[in-house]
Design a protein around this motif. Structure first.
Motif, short mmCIF file in Angstrom:
data_model
loop_
_atom_site.label_atom_id
_atom_site.label_comp_id
_atom_site.label_asym_id
_atom_site.label_seq_id
_atom_site.Cartn_x
_atom_site.Cartn_y
_atom_site.Cartn_z
N VAL A 1 -64.50 -47.36 -50.26
CA VAL A 1 -65.57 -47.36 -49.46
C VAL A 1 -66.85 -46.71 -49.94
CG1 VAL A 1 -66.38 -46.42 -47.12
CG2 VAL A 1 -64.10 -47.17 -47.18
N GLY A 2 -66.46 -45.91 -50.46
CA GLY A 2 -67.71 -45.21 -51.31
C GLY A 2 -69.02 -44.66 -50.62
N SER A 3 -70.07 -45.39 -50.84
CA SER A 3 -71.38 -45.23 -50.30
C SER A 3 -71.73 -46.61 -49.54
CB SER A 3 -72.52 -44.84 -51.30
OG SER A 3 -72.20 -43.63 -52.06
N PHE A 4 -70.87 -47.02 -48.99
CA PHE A 4 -71.24 -48.31 -48.18
C PHE A 4 -72.16 -47.92 -47.07
CE2 PHE A 4 -70.24 -51.21 -44.82
CZ PHE A 4 -70.16 -52.42 -45.40
N TYR A 5 -72.11 -46.80 -46.51
CA TYR A 5 -73.15 -46.35 -45.56
C TYR A 5 -74.21 -45.49 -46.10
CZ TYR A 5 -69.44 -48.38 -42.32
OH TYR A 5 -68.82 -49.21 -41.49
N SER A 6 -75.28 -45.77 -45.62
CA SER A 6 -76.63 -44.82 -46.21
C SER A 6 -76.14 -43.55 -45.73
CB SER A 6 -77.74 -45.49 -45.52
OG SER A 6 -78.92 -44.78 -45.89
N GLY A 7 -76.48 -42.58 -46.61
CA GLY A 7 -76.45 -41.23 -46.31
C GLY A 7 -74.95 -40.49 -46.25
N ILE A 8 -73.91 -41.28 -46.23
CA ILE A 8 -72.72 -41.04 -46.15
C ILE A 8 -71.93 -41.40 -47.20
CG2 ILE A 8 -70.44 -41.33 -44.59
CD1 ILE A 8 -72.21 -41.90 -42.27
N THR A 9 -71.04 -40.44 -48.00
CA THR A 9 -70.25 -40.70 -49.09
C THR A 9 -68.79 -40.55 -48.79
OG1 THR A 9 -72.12 -40.26 -50.61
CG2 THR A 9 -69.95 -40.26 -51.49
N PHE A 10 -67.85 -41.47 -49.10
CA PHE A 10 -66.47 -41.23 -49.15
C PHE A 10 -65.79 -40.73 -50.46
CE2 PHE A 10 -67.51 -43.48 -45.41
CZ PHE A 10 -66.28 -43.40 -44.50
N SER A 11 -64.78 -40.15 -50.23
CA SER A 11 -64.26 -39.78 -51.48
C SER A 11 -63.58 -40.98 -52.21
CB SER A 11 -63.01 -38.49 -51.45
OG SER A 11 -62.17 -39.05 -50.35
N GLY A 12 -63.10 -41.09 -53.46
CA GLY A 12 -62.79 -41.88 -54.12
C GLY A 12 -61.39 -42.59 -53.88
N ASN A 13 -60.80 -41.79 -52.87
CA ASN A 13 -59.15 -42.32 -52.32
C ASN A 13 -59.53 -42.97 -50.91
OD1 ASN A 13 -59.86 -40.07 -51.16
ND2 ASN A 13 -57.99 -38.95 -51.59
N ALA A 14 -60.78 -43.33 -50.66
CA ALA A 14 -60.75 -43.90 -49.08
C ALA A 14 -61.02 -45.62 -49.46
CB ALA A 14 -62.18 -43.42 -48.50
N PHE A 15 -60.38 -46.39 -49.08
CA PHE A 15 -60.18 -47.83 -49.16
C PHE A 15 -60.34 -48.48 -47.83
CE2 PHE A 15 -57.96 -46.00 -52.69
CZ PHE A 15 -58.39 -46.75 -53.75
N GLY A 16 -60.94 -49.54 -47.83
CA GLY A 16 -61.09 -50.56 -46.74
C GLY A 16 -60.04 -51.53 -46.77
N LEU A 17 -59.29 -51.80 -45.63
CA LEU A 17 -58.33 -52.65 -45.60
C LEU A 17 -58.53 -53.72 -44.45
CD1 LEU A 17 -55.03 -50.40 -45.87
CD2 LEU A 17 -56.07 -52.11 -47.63
N VAL A 18 -58.13 -55.12 -44.77
CA VAL A 18 -58.37 -56.20 -43.65
C VAL A 18 -56.75 -56.41 -43.23
CG1 VAL A 18 -59.06 -58.55 -43.36
CG2 VAL A 18 -60.56 -57.00 -44.88
N ARG A 19 -56.79 -56.66 -41.91
CA ARG A 19 -55.47 -56.92 -41.58
C ARG A 19 -54.86 -58.16 -42.17
NH1 ARG A 19 -57.04 -57.64 -35.36
NH2 ARG A 19 -56.62 -59.68 -35.69
N THR A 20 -53.42 -58.09 -42.21
CA THR A 20 -52.76 -59.10 -43.01
C THR A 20 -52.94 -60.54 -42.24
OG1 THR A 20 -50.88 -58.83 -41.63
CG2 THR A 20 -50.85 -57.63 -43.75
N ASN A 21 -53.01 -60.71 -41.00
CA ASN A 21 -53.27 -61.93 -40.33
C ASN A 21 -54.61 -62.45 -40.45
OD1 ASN A 21 -54.39 -60.18 -38.33
ND2 ASN A 21 -53.32 -61.43 -36.66
N LEU A 22 -55.35 -61.72 -40.99
CA LEU A 22 -56.91 -62.08 -41.47
C LEU A 22 -57.13 -62.29 -42.70
CD1 LEU A 22 -58.97 -59.81 -38.75
CD2 LEU A 22 -58.13 -62.34 -38.55
N GLY A 23 -56.13 -62.07 -43.60
CA GLY A 23 -56.25 -62.79 -44.84
C GLY A 23 -55.96 -61.41 -45.95
N GLY A 24 -56.08 -60.18 -45.18
CA GLY A 24 -55.98 -59.05 -46.13
C GLY A 24 -54.54 -58.47 -46.26
N SER A 25 -54.53 -57.03 -46.56
CA SER A 25 -53.01 -56.43 -47.01
C SER A 25 -52.93 -55.33 -45.81
CB SER A 25 -53.17 -55.96 -48.58
OG SER A 25 -54.22 -55.08 -48.53
N GLY A 26 -53.71 -55.35 -45.03
CA GLY A 26 -53.57 -54.08 -43.97
C GLY A 26 -52.47 -54.34 -43.12
N ASN A 27 -51.58 -53.54 -42.82
CA ASN A 27 -50.32 -53.70 -42.03
C ASN A 27 -50.62 -52.95 -40.69
OD1 ASN A 27 -47.62 -53.86 -40.92
ND2 ASN A 27 -46.82 -52.03 -41.94
N PHE A 28 -51.75 -53.31 -40.07
CA PHE A 28 -52.24 -52.75 -38.76
C PHE A 28 -52.71 -53.75 -37.75
CE2 PHE A 28 -55.70 -52.61 -41.81
CZ PHE A 28 -56.74 -53.08 -40.82
N GLY A 29 -52.91 -53.29 -36.46
CA GLY A 29 -53.60 -54.21 -35.47
C GLY A 29 -53.99 -53.33 -34.27
#
Length: 222
Positions: free
Chosen positions: A40-68
């Protein structure tokens, strides 16, 4: 041709207007637009995420995220447990009043800490407890059948003073987050974030003119 150009420029001007909400201090981070398995990093202006924060897209939308069941489909975020690396969100300009987030945690409970300094330092202003949520594979998850991290619940906390960071050190690996709310303890209607507005603006301008990634925690992936 001139009418087309004027219309496109007008649309661009509207897209670049500041988002208006009941409280201009409130920001809702939906993670829409963050690529799957990308920091995620500095995706948002003025906000910084630590290097271990990742974006995930749901599996049924073509990503690898096991959530809904996330509040703003279909991207969410996870903090992975990399040895020796803290997990946090830094808000350089500070924020006040409250903090909240939607999350899914079917395995273990956790907590978040709101701090007056950057990187989870300074005074602890508030602690936000994260109870265990239902297990999607058992409770059912219509938005993504078979997903474990489903549904999502909202929690929030108010605090006095000005905060500059939120520590996620007690909410690693087995937690998925979405619609993180900065500046309010209550869930609010999402408004366009600057990063999203810039993407829309870039698309309109196109009409006028014609890292080494690290894998997120395996249990959240399918």
């Amino acid at each position: 041709m001139r009418k087309i150009l004027v219309g496109a420029v007008s649309m661009l001007a509207i897209a670049l207007l500041p988002a208006v909400s009941a409280n201009a201090q409130v920001r809702v981070l939906t993670f829409e637009g963050v690529a799957n398995d990308t920091e995620v990093g500095s995706f948002y202006s003025g906000i910084t995420f630590s290097g271990n924060a990742f974006g995930l897209v749901r599996t049924n939308l073509g990503g690898s995220g096991n959530f809904g069941g996330e509040p703003s489909p279909g991207t969410a975020a996870v903090f992975s447990d990399f040895p020796g690396e803290p997990a946090y969100i830094n808000v350089a300009g500070g924020f006040s009043n409250g903090f909240g987030t939607y999350y899914s945690a079917p395995g273990v409970p956790g907590s978040l800490g709101v701090f007056s300094g950057m990187n989870g330092t300074g005074t602890l202003l508030a602690t936000l407890m994260l109870p265990v949520t239902p297990f999607g594979s058992v409770a059912g998850c219509p938005p993504n059948p078979g997903a474990s991290f489903c549904p999502f619940s909202f929690v929030g906390t108010s605090f006095n003073g000005v905060a500059q960071s939120v520590s996620f050190g007690s909410a690693l690996n087995d937690f998925v987050f979405d619609d993180i709310t900065i500046g309010s303890a209550r869930a609010v209607t999402t408004v366009p974030e600057p990063s999203t507005v810039v993407l829309v603006g870039a698309g309109l301008l196109a009409v006028v003119g014609v890292r080494s990634r690290r894998r997120a925690y395996r249990t959240i992936h399918s």
